[in-house]
Design an enzyme around this catalytic site. Structure first.
Site, PDB file in Angstrom:
ATOM      1  N   VAL A 175       0.872  -1.173   0.000  1.00 38.50           N
ATOM      2  CA  VAL A 175       0.000   0.000   0.000  1.00 38.50           C
ATOM      3  C   VAL A 175       0.913   1.228   0.000  1.00 38.50           C
ATOM      4  O   VAL A 175       1.661   1.448   0.955  1.00 38.50           O
ATOM      5  CB  VAL A 175      -0.931   0.019   1.232  1.00 38.50           C
ATOM      6  CG1 VAL A 175      -1.821   1.259   1.210  1.00 38.50           C
ATOM      7  CG2 VAL A 175      -1.758  -1.255   1.296  1.00 38.50           C
ATOM      8  N   GLY A 223      -6.552  11.545   0.658  1.00 33.20           N
ATOM      9  CA  GLY A 223      -7.511  10.450   0.670  1.00 33.20           C
ATOM     10  C   GLY A 223      -7.296   9.344  -0.346  1.00 33.20           C
ATOM     11  O   GLY A 223      -8.115   8.436  -0.450  1.00 33.20           O
ATOM     12  N   GLY A 260      -4.937   6.925  -0.412  1.00 35.75           N
ATOM     13  CA  GLY A 260      -4.665   5.654   0.252  1.00 35.75           C
ATOM     14  C   GLY A 260      -5.944   5.018   0.767  1.00 35.75           C
ATOM     15  O   GLY A 260      -6.189   3.825   0.584  1.00 35.75           O
ATOM     16  N   LYS A 261      -6.784   5.817   1.387  1.00 34.44           N
ATOM     17  CA  LYS A 261      -8.063   5.321   1.900  1.00 34.44           C
ATOM     18  C   LYS A 261      -8.962   4.879   0.749  1.00 34.44           C
ATOM     19  O   LYS A 261      -9.626   3.846   0.829  1.00 34.44           O
ATOM     20  CB  LYS A 261      -8.746   6.403   2.733  1.00 34.44           C
ATOM     21  CG  LYS A 261      -9.966   5.917   3.457  1.00 34.44           C
ATOM     22  CD  LYS A 261     -10.489   6.971   4.407  1.00 34.44           C
ATOM     23  CE  LYS A 261     -11.663   6.423   5.196  1.00 34.44           C
ATOM     24  NZ  LYS A 261     -12.191   7.406   6.134  1.00 34.44           N
ATOM     25  N   TYR A 302      -4.598   2.331   9.228  1.00 32.44           N
ATOM     26  CA  TYR A 302      -5.469   1.164   9.054  1.00 32.44           C
ATOM     27  C   TYR A 302      -6.573   1.057  10.103  1.00 32.44           C
ATOM     28  O   TYR A 302      -7.634   0.508   9.839  1.00 32.44           O
ATOM     29  CB  TYR A 302      -4.628  -0.116   9.060  1.00 32.44           C
ATOM     30  CG  TYR A 302      -3.699  -0.197   7.880  1.00 32.44           C
ATOM     31  CD1 TYR A 302      -4.164  -0.621   6.644  1.00 32.44           C
ATOM     32  CD2 TYR A 302      -2.362   0.170   7.990  1.00 32.44           C
ATOM     33  CE1 TYR A 302      -3.322  -0.681   5.549  1.00 32.44           C
ATOM     34  CE2 TYR A 302      -1.514   0.111   6.900  1.00 32.44           C
ATOM     35  CZ  TYR A 302      -1.997  -0.309   5.688  1.00 32.44           C
ATOM     36  OH  TYR A 302      -1.168  -0.361   4.601  1.00 32.44           O
ATOM     37  N   PRO A 316       4.950  -0.611  11.714  1.00 34.09           N
ATOM     38  CA  PRO A 316       4.255  -0.013  12.864  1.00 34.09           C
ATOM     39  C   PRO A 316       3.942   1.469  12.693  1.00 34.09           C
ATOM     40  O   PRO A 316       2.916   1.936  13.153  1.00 34.09           O
ATOM     41  CB  PRO A 316       5.243  -0.210  14.012  1.00 34.09           C
ATOM     42  CG  PRO A 316       6.095  -1.346  13.597  1.00 34.09           C
ATOM     43  CD  PRO A 316       6.188  -1.283  12.099  1.00 34.09           C
TER      44      PRO A 316
END
Length: 186
Positions: free
Chosen positions: A118, A128, A130-131, A161, A155
Site C-alpha cells: 500500500v 484520501g 490511500g483510503k 489502518y 508499525p
C-alpha cells in the site's frame, strides 16, 4: 474448573524501524460500504482508478515504492508478483499519466487475503488516495466472500489502518515472519 490467569508482559511501545506488523480486519464492513471518496470525485480531481496491471508503468510504480522507503525492486519480479495477485488497485494522475497510489492483495481466493504494497506518492499523501484504494480493495475481497483480511505493514502506519476496521494482534494471535538472518548458536 477455573483456568489460572496468565499475566502477559507489556508489549514494548518501540518497534524496530523495519518491523513487520500484521493487522487483521475485525468486523469487516459489508460489501456495500459507502466510500469516503466517490469515483466521480476522484475523476473530477484528475485521478483514474485501475483494477488491472494494463497500462501500469512498473518503472513509475517502482519510483513510488522508493519514495515511500520501500527498496527498489526488479521490474521483472514486480510483473511476476502482480500476475500472481488476486486483487489490485492503482490510481493514475491524469496530468502525468503516472501511478500515484497502489495496493494489492494475495491469498487463497476463498478464506484469506493479505494486503501488500500500500503506497501513495508523498506528493499526493493526505488527500484520501490511500483510503480510497484500501476501501475499494477491501470491498472487492469482501464481495468474493473473503473475510479474513490481513494487512502487512510497518508499525509507523498502523494509525492509517485502524479507522478502516483493522486491529493489531487480534485475540492474542501473533504473526511470524521467516527470516534468513537467523543467529546460530554454536
Amino acid at each position: 474448573m477455573r483456568t489460572p490467569s496468565v499475566t502477559r508482559k507489556p508489549t514494548p511501545k518501540h518497534h524496530p524501524k523495519k518491523a513487520a506488523v500484521f493487522a487483521q480486519q475485525r468486523n469487516p464492513p459489508p460489501p456495500a460500504t459507502k466510500l469516503s471518496i466517490s469515483d466521480e470525485s476522484l475523476s473530477s480531481r484528475g485521478f483514474t482508478l485501475h483494477r488491472t496491471i494494463d497500462n501500469l508503468d512498473l518503472n513509475h510504480l517502482n519510483t513510488v515504492f522508493v519514495a515511500v522507503r520501500f527498496p527498489r525492486r526488479d521490474t521483472g519480479k514486480i510483473r511476476v508478483a502482480l500476475e500472481h495477485t488476486d486483487a489490485l488497485l492503482w490510481v493514475e494522475y491524469e496530468k502525468t499519466k503516472r501511478p500515484v497510489a497502489f495496493a494489492r492483495a494475495t491469498g487463497d481466493g476463498v478464506f484469506n487475503a493479505i494486503i501488500w504494497d500500500v503506497v501513495v506518492d508523498p506528493s499526493f499523501q493526505g488527500i484520501g488516495l490511500g483510503k480510497a484504494v484500501m476501501e475499494r480493495l477491501i470491498t472487492a475481497l469482501l464481495e468474493k466472500g473473503i473475510t479474513n483480511i490481513v494487512s502487512y505493514s510497518e508499525p509507523r502506519v498502523l494509525g492509517f489502518y485502524r479507522p478502516m476496521g483493522f486491529v493489531a494482534d487480534p485475540d492474542g494471535i501473533r504473526g511470524m515472519v521467516y527470516s534468513r538472518k537467523q543467529k546460530r548458536k554454536e
